[in-house]
Motif scaffolding. Structure first.
Motif, PDB file in Angstrom:
ATOM      1  N   ILE A 184       1.011   5.232 -13.410  1.00 11.96           N
ATOM      2  CA  ILE A 184       0.731   5.562 -11.985  1.00 11.96           C
ATOM      3  C   ILE A 184      -0.229   4.489 -11.379  1.00 11.96           C
ATOM      4  N   MET A 185       0.278   4.369 -10.312  1.00  9.02           N
ATOM      5  CA  MET A 185      -0.590   3.106  -9.390  1.00  9.02           C
ATOM      6  C   MET A 185      -0.889   3.365  -8.109  1.00  9.02           C
ATOM      7  N   ALA A 186      -2.025   3.306  -7.178  1.00 10.73           N
ATOM      8  CA  ALA A 186      -2.059   3.481  -5.969  1.00 10.73           C
ATOM      9  C   ALA A 186      -1.448   2.523  -5.088  1.00 10.73           C
ATOM     10  N   ALA A 187      -0.766   2.812  -4.211  1.00 19.29           N
ATOM     11  CA  ALA A 187       0.039   1.754  -3.336  1.00 19.29           C
ATOM     12  C   ALA A 187      -0.251   2.063  -1.835  1.00 19.29           C
ATOM     13  N   ALA A 188      -0.498   1.152  -1.017  1.00 19.71           N
ATOM     14  CA  ALA A 188      -0.504   1.422   0.469  1.00 19.71           C
ATOM     15  C   ALA A 188       0.751   0.674   1.382  1.00 19.71           C
ATOM     16  N   TRP A 189       1.148  -0.212   0.747  1.00 20.17           N
ATOM     17  CA  TRP A 189       2.323  -0.661   1.309  1.00 20.17           C
ATOM     18  C   TRP A 189       3.842   0.000   1.019  1.00 20.17           C
ATOM     19  N   VAL A 190       3.948   0.853   1.694  1.00 17.09           N
ATOM     20  CA  VAL A 190       5.013   1.815   1.500  1.00 17.09           C
ATOM     21  C   VAL A 190       5.640   2.229   3.012  1.00 17.09           C
ATOM     22  N   CYS A 191       6.904   2.157   3.215  1.00 21.12           N
ATOM     23  CA  CYS A 191       7.500   2.381   4.389  1.00 21.12           C
ATOM     24  C   CYS A 191       8.650   3.160   4.428  1.00 21.12           C
ATOM     25  N   ALA A 192       9.018   3.786   5.556  1.00 21.55           N
ATOM     26  CA  ALA A 192      10.307   4.613   5.521  1.00 21.55           C
ATOM     27  C   ALA A 192      11.147   3.276   6.313  1.00 21.55           C
ATOM     28  N   LEU A 193      12.413   3.336   5.581  1.00 24.53           N
ATOM     29  CA  LEU A 193      13.231   2.284   6.160  1.00 24.53           C
ATOM     30  C   LEU A 193      14.576   2.757   6.861  1.00 24.53           C
ATOM     31  N   ASP A 194      14.956   4.171   6.479  1.00 26.10           N
ATOM     32  CA  ASP A 194      16.322   4.538   7.091  1.00 26.10           C
ATOM     33  C   ASP A 194      16.311   6.011   7.161  1.00 26.10           C
ATOM     34  N   PHE A 195      17.091   6.672   7.846  1.00 30.36           N
ATOM     35  CA  PHE A 195      17.222   8.187   7.803  1.00 30.36           C
ATOM     36  C   PHE A 195      18.241   8.568   6.898  1.00 30.36           C
ATOM     37  N   ASN A 196      19.584   8.218   7.124  1.00 28.34           N
ATOM     38  CA  ASN A 196      20.704   8.858   6.502  1.00 28.34           C
ATOM     39  C   ASN A 196      21.769   7.670   5.877  1.00 28.34           C
ATOM     40  N   PRO A 197      21.626   7.519   4.666  1.00 29.56           N
ATOM     41  CA  PRO A 197      20.839   8.125   3.603  1.00 29.56           C
ATOM     42  C   PRO A 197      19.246   7.888   3.925  1.00 29.56           C
ATOM     43  N   ALA A 198      18.335   8.665   3.365  1.00 25.58           N
ATOM     44  CA  ALA A 198      16.927   8.173   3.529  1.00 25.58           C
ATOM     45  C   ALA A 198      16.478   7.147   2.493  1.00 25.58           C
ATOM     46  N   LYS A 199      16.127   5.994   3.050  1.00 25.46           N
ATOM     47  CA  LYS A 199      15.382   4.963   2.337  1.00 25.46           C
ATOM     48  C   LYS A 199      14.179   4.723   2.513  1.00 25.46           C
ATOM     49  N   VAL A 200      13.376   4.004   1.627  1.00 30.46           N
ATOM     50  CA  VAL A 200      12.071   3.619   1.852  1.00 30.46           C
ATOM     51  C   VAL A 200      11.810   2.108   1.226  1.00 30.46           C
ATOM     52  N   THR A 201      10.725   1.379   1.655  1.00 30.85           N
ATOM     53  CA  THR A 201      10.361   0.234   0.854  1.00 30.85           C
ATOM     54  C   THR A 201       9.228   0.294   0.497  1.00 30.85           C
ATOM     55  N   VAL A 202       8.838  -0.436  -0.734  1.00 28.51           N
ATOM     56  CA  VAL A 202       7.760  -0.382  -1.465  1.00 28.51           C
ATOM     57  C   VAL A 202       7.210  -1.793  -2.078  1.00 28.51           C
ATOM     58  N   VAL A 203       6.186  -2.323  -1.860  1.00 25.25           N
ATOM     59  CA  VAL A 203       5.632  -3.432  -2.273  1.00 25.25           C
ATOM     60  C   VAL A 203       5.017  -3.356  -3.807  1.00 25.25           C
ATOM     61  N   ILE A 204       5.622  -3.952  -4.835  1.00 25.47           N
ATOM     62  CA  ILE A 204       4.960  -3.671  -5.946  1.00 25.47           C
ATOM     63  C   ILE A 204       4.965  -5.079  -6.820  1.00 25.47           C
ATOM     64  N   ASP A 205       3.468  -5.509  -6.984  1.00 27.21           N
ATOM     65  CA  ASP A 205       3.310  -6.809  -7.584  1.00 27.21           C
ATOM     66  C   ASP A 205       4.286  -6.988  -8.653  1.00 27.21           C
ATOM     67  N   ARG A 206       4.624  -8.402  -9.114  1.00 26.76           N
ATOM     68  CA  ARG A 206       5.464  -8.532 -10.327  1.00 26.76           C
ATOM     69  C   ARG A 206       4.527  -8.256 -11.512  1.00 26.76           C
ATOM     70  N   ASN A 207       3.508  -8.260 -11.386  1.00 28.66           N
ATOM     71  CA  ASN A 207       2.534  -8.372 -12.579  1.00 28.66           C
ATOM     72  C   ASN A 207       2.024  -7.010 -13.139  1.00 28.66           C
ATOM     73  N   THR A 208       2.522  -5.900 -12.433  1.00 29.18           N
ATOM     74  CA  THR A 208       1.929  -4.583 -12.669  1.00 29.18           C
ATOM     75  C   THR A 208       2.897  -3.839 -13.875  1.00 29.18           C
ATOM     76  N   TYR A 209       2.294  -3.070 -14.509  1.00 28.13           N
ATOM     77  CA  TYR A 209       2.822  -2.242 -15.507  1.00 28.13           C
ATOM     78  C   TYR A 209       3.816  -1.172 -14.901  1.00 28.13           C
TER      79      TYR A 209
END
Length: 191
Positions: free
Chosen positions: A38-63
């Motif tokens: 589990i990690m905390a993340a603030a850079w999460v964003c809705a991208l599309d409605f149908n189908p529903a899509k999101v974006t998330v930034v997750i650093d390459r060095n994270t578990y």
């Protein structure tokens, strides 16, 4: 106009993201085999409605990223103000740093099974999105940006119904918002 100009101050470009970065803080959960994180993340964003899509930034060095890439799925959990200490805890340590346990056990985080993915969902959050990665190797490698389809979504009916948030009367269930620099705010009143 002069009043606005006199109040306007330059912002370092390296800190410009802080002007926009006040959406809800999320907890990203992941699992692969017997491993989970589990990690905390603030850079999460809705991208599309149908189908529903999101974006998330997750650093390459994270578990978390290691598990997400291995499994192809993850969950977005929206914590409430009553969970702020847990948000800070899981956001300040890597799951790799815990030798014989994981963050869930280390911090006493209760979970329940998702419907469509292997990552656990966090009890007492106010919303949950189960996500499946849409492979975009260039974006993932270059920008640490993941695009995912939401394959299931759930919310606490006390604060979300008829497609809208309504926190009045439930101050302890308001979402938290990280505005950078370790500062958080709770969702305010509707305008």
């Amino acid at each position: 106009m002069a009043e606005i100009a006199s109040a306007m101050t330059p912002v370092e470009l390296s800190k410009a993201f802080r002007l926009l970065n006040h959406g809800p803080t999320t907890l990203i959960t992941s699992a692969h085999g017997s491993q989970r994180n589990i990690m905390a993340a603030a850079w999460v964003c809705a991208l599309d409605f149908n189908p529903a899509k999101v974006t998330v930034v997750i650093d390459r060095n994270t578990y978390t990223r290691e598990l997400i890439e291995a499994e192809g799925t993850f969950a977005i959990n929206l914590p409430s103000v009553q969970q702020i200490e847990m948000v800070k805890q899981v956001g300040s340590i890597s799951g790799r740093d815990l030798a014989d346990t994981d963050k869930f056990a280390e911090y006493g985080i209760d979970t329940f099974a998702a419907q469509a993915i292997t990552a656990p969902l966090i009890t007492a959050c106010v919303a949950w999105l189960e996500c499946k990665i849409i492979p975009e190797p260039h974006n993932q490698a270059t920008y640490d940006l993941f695009i995912a389809e939401v394959v299931a979504a759930h919310a606490d009916a006390r604060v979300f119904s008829d497609g809208r948030w309504h926190f009045e009367g439930h101050d302890d269930l308001r979402t938290v918002h990280h505005i950078a620099g370790g500062v958080f705010y709770a969702t305010g009143q509707a305008c």
